[in-house]
Scaffold this active site. Sequence first.
Site, PDB file in Angstrom:
ATOM      1  CG  HIS A  24      -1.925   1.194   1.425  1.00  0.00           C
ATOM      2  ND1 HIS A  24      -3.024   1.405   0.205  1.00  0.00           N
ATOM      3  CD2 HIS A  24      -1.834   1.970   2.390  1.00  0.00           C
ATOM      4  CE1 HIS A  24      -3.777   2.331   0.782  1.00  0.00           C
ATOM      5  NE2 HIS A  24      -2.992   2.712   1.637  1.00  0.00           N
ATOM      6  CD  GLN A  45       7.362   0.639  -2.092  1.00  0.00           C
ATOM      7  OE1 GLN A  45       7.870   1.015  -3.083  1.00  0.00           O
ATOM      8  NE2 GLN A  45       8.178   0.931  -1.021  1.00  0.00           N
ATOM      9  CG  HIS A 105      -0.510   5.922  -0.340  1.00  0.00           C
ATOM     10  ND1 HIS A 105      -1.420   7.038  -0.442  1.00  0.00           N
ATOM     11  CD2 HIS A 105      -1.444   5.154   0.209  1.00  0.00           C
ATOM     12  CE1 HIS A 105      -2.544   6.845  -0.164  1.00  0.00           C
ATOM     13  NE2 HIS A 105      -2.549   5.781   0.487  1.00  0.00           N
TER      14      HIS A 105
END
Length: 104
Positions: free
Chosen positions: A78, A80, A82
């Site tokens: 998650h 990465q 973002h």
Amino acid sequence: MNRDEVQLLGFEIVAYAGDARSKLLEALNAAKDSEFDKAEQLVEEANECIANAHKAQTNLLAQEAKGEDIAYSITMIHGQDHLMTTLLLKDLMKHLIELYKKGS
């Protein structure tokens, strides 16, 4: 690196990338209002957040490069995600702010 450590790095990346994203969107609104100095300042602040997220990411990559077994973490994935979308947004903001400058 154990699962808890990887999760903490994931949360760190999410937090920094999220802050950067917010600053970039705020910069776009400032540019839309012809507040270009404010927009540039917000982009610089976003860049600092991105640099901090990248440091956390680099820490993880360095550990893996040393041969350390890295635990799987949805939180890290998650984070990465973002970071990657925020980097794309940063690239787009440069162009959009320039378009607002030309239009004013």
